[in-house]
Enzyme design. Structure first.
Site, PDB file in Angstrom:
ATOM      1  N   ASN A 101       0.819  -1.197   0.000  1.00  0.00           N
ATOM      2  CA  ASN A 101       0.000   0.000   0.000  1.00  0.00           C
ATOM      3  C   ASN A 101       0.861   1.259   0.000  1.00  0.00           C
ATOM      4  OD1 ASN A 101      -2.144  -1.778   0.168  1.00  0.00           O
ATOM      5  ND2 ASN A 101      -2.315  -1.604   2.395  1.00  0.00           N
ATOM      6  N   VAL A 102       0.291   2.345  -0.496  1.00  0.00           N
ATOM      7  CA  VAL A 102       1.027   3.609  -0.590  1.00  0.00           C
ATOM      8  C   VAL A 102       0.361   4.693   0.253  1.00  0.00           C
ATOM      9  CG1 VAL A 102       1.986   3.097  -2.869  1.00  0.00           C
ATOM     10  CG2 VAL A 102      -0.247   4.220  -2.713  1.00  0.00           C
ATOM     11  N   HIS A 118       6.011  -0.219  -2.612  1.00  0.00           N
ATOM     12  CA  HIS A 118       5.711   0.597  -3.792  1.00  0.00           C
ATOM     13  C   HIS A 118       5.823   2.090  -3.525  1.00  0.00           C
ATOM     14  CE1 HIS A 118       3.190  -3.112  -5.030  1.00  0.00           C
ATOM     15  NE2 HIS A 118       4.416  -3.206  -5.497  1.00  0.00           N
ATOM     16  N   CYS A 129      16.590  16.330 -10.120  1.00  0.00           N
ATOM     17  CA  CYS A 129      17.608  16.500  -9.071  1.00  0.00           C
ATOM     18  C   CYS A 129      17.470  15.502  -7.930  1.00  0.00           C
ATOM     19  CB  CYS A 129      17.579  17.924  -8.515  1.00  0.00           C
ATOM     20  SG  CYS A 129      16.102  18.330  -7.533  1.00  0.00           S
ATOM     21  N   CYS A 177       9.640  21.330 -10.058  1.00  0.00           N
ATOM     22  CA  CYS A 177      10.471  21.338  -8.859  1.00  0.00           C
ATOM     23  C   CYS A 177      10.878  22.762  -8.497  1.00  0.00           C
ATOM     24  CB  CYS A 177      11.718  20.484  -9.094  1.00  0.00           C
ATOM     25  SG  CYS A 177      12.874  20.440  -7.700  1.00  0.00           S
ATOM     26  N   SER A 220      -4.608 -10.166  -2.737  1.00  0.00           N
ATOM     27  CA  SER A 220      -4.992 -11.276  -3.603  1.00  0.00           C
ATOM     28  C   SER A 220      -3.765 -11.967  -4.194  1.00  0.00           C
ATOM     29  CB  SER A 220      -5.883 -10.778  -4.740  1.00  0.00           C
ATOM     30  OG  SER A 220      -5.156  -9.893  -5.582  1.00  0.00           O
ATOM     31  N   LEU A 262     -10.829  -8.602   7.343  1.00  0.00           N
ATOM     32  CA  LEU A 262      -9.723  -8.307   8.257  1.00  0.00           C
ATOM     33  C   LEU A 262     -10.166  -7.451   9.431  1.00  0.00           C
ATOM     34  CD1 LEU A 262      -8.232  -9.112   5.511  1.00  0.00           C
ATOM     35  CD2 LEU A 262      -6.327  -7.795   6.427  1.00  0.00           C
TER      36      LEU A 262
END
Length: 305
Positions: A101-102, A118, A129, A177, A220, A262
């Site tokens: 998960n992110v 990930h 940079c 940036c 999964s 869960l």
């Protein structure tokens, strides 16, 4: 269900557990998955690294969608499952967490030693940079650059973006940036077409190989990115336990599978571990690679292929 949680409690009680978590762990926090019972069908082609870096229009579309979706990710709070995992870590039973998960919810729940396989949506990297900045900083800059940008959001996708019509992103301004003045910014996550950094994968393999037990939560195991750790555990003789709603592509390697939400299983597991105390929980011996059924009874767990 009760019998399966009894078995699961005995297995976890032996300690030395490494957790591999997937999107199913975060659904109770309001972040959908793609493949589980609450999954959202993907209505757009996933962004690839090649498209993101080469196509300025696709990049603008991505940042417009992600700018709106980030609001839901930023507001998401850890659920009882995340807190249960953190509690097991505090008890010294879980040695580490590898998450697909992110969303950063393991850390928000208090879990130390989390490997974000990930990456994480709360960081932004400059591809020129290499500078890392917070997503909050980028969010502020995008709001300033697009003060009138808004769109009706029906649902947020598991990867933190939303579906928008092309007309909704016309005129959206992407920022670059602020350190190297013009570098391309990208969320610090692994896109399709990218590979997980080799040192990160090596760290995860080492965790799995040192484990007494690999506990898969809410994945999964459809893609090799996560399934490879189940394969490595099986090769190393490390027993695998899977808790997930529905069959997974790792069921054939599992010593125990629990097909249940869960949000119900993990808090009950944590409660039983806490109630039993440090010396009262005998570890149940396991034999690697033998699925022993689902949470509902004695039928063998289905194996997805």
């Amino acid at each position: 269900m009760t019998e399966r949680i009894d078995d699961l409690t005995g297995l976890i009680a032996g300690g030395g557990v490494v957790v591999l978590s997937g999107a199913g762990l975060s659904t109770d926090s309001g972040i959908p998955d793609y493949r589980g019972p609450s999954g959202a069908a993907r209505r757009h082609t996933p962004m690839t690294y090649q498209t993101f870096t080469r196509d300025s229009l696709a990049r603008r579309r991505y940042w417009a969608r992600s700018h709106l979706g980030w609001r839901t990710i930023a507001r998401a709070a850890p659920n009882a499952g995340h807190r249960a995992v953190a509690g097991l870590q505090r008890r010294g039973l879980v040695d580490g967490v590898v998450t697909q998960n992110v969303d950063g919810l393991h850390q928000a729940a208090g879990s130390p030693s989390v490997v974000e396989l990930h990456g994480s949506l709360d960081r932004v990297v400059c591809l020129t940079c290499g500078n890392l900045t917070s997503r909050e900083e980028l969010d502020l800059r995008l709001r300033q650059a697009n003060p009138d940008f808004d769109a009706r959001v029906a649902a947020v996708n598991p990867d933190g973006d939303v579906d928008l019509a092309d007309a909704d992103v016309t005129g959206f301004r992407v920022v670059d940036c602020g350190i190297c003045s013009g570098g391309m910014l990208k969320p610090d996550v692994v896109f399709f077409g990218e590979t997980v950094p080799a040192p990160r994968v090596a760290d995860c393999f080492a965790l799995v190989e040192r484990a007494r037990l690999l506990l898969v939560l809410g994945s999964s195991l459809t893609v090799m990115s996560g399934r490879r750790f189940v394969l490595r555990a099986a090769k190393a003789g490390v027993p695998v336990v899977i808790v997930n709603q529905g069959a997974t592509r790792g069921d054939g390697y599992a010593a125990l599978t629990v097909d249940a939400p869960l949000g119900a299983v993990l808090p009950e597991l944590a409660r039983r571990v806490d109630a039993a105390g440090p010396a009262a929980l005998p570890a149940v011996p396991v034999g690697g690679g033998v699925p022993v059924g689902t949470a509902s009874g004695g039928d063998p767990a289905p194996v997805a292929v």
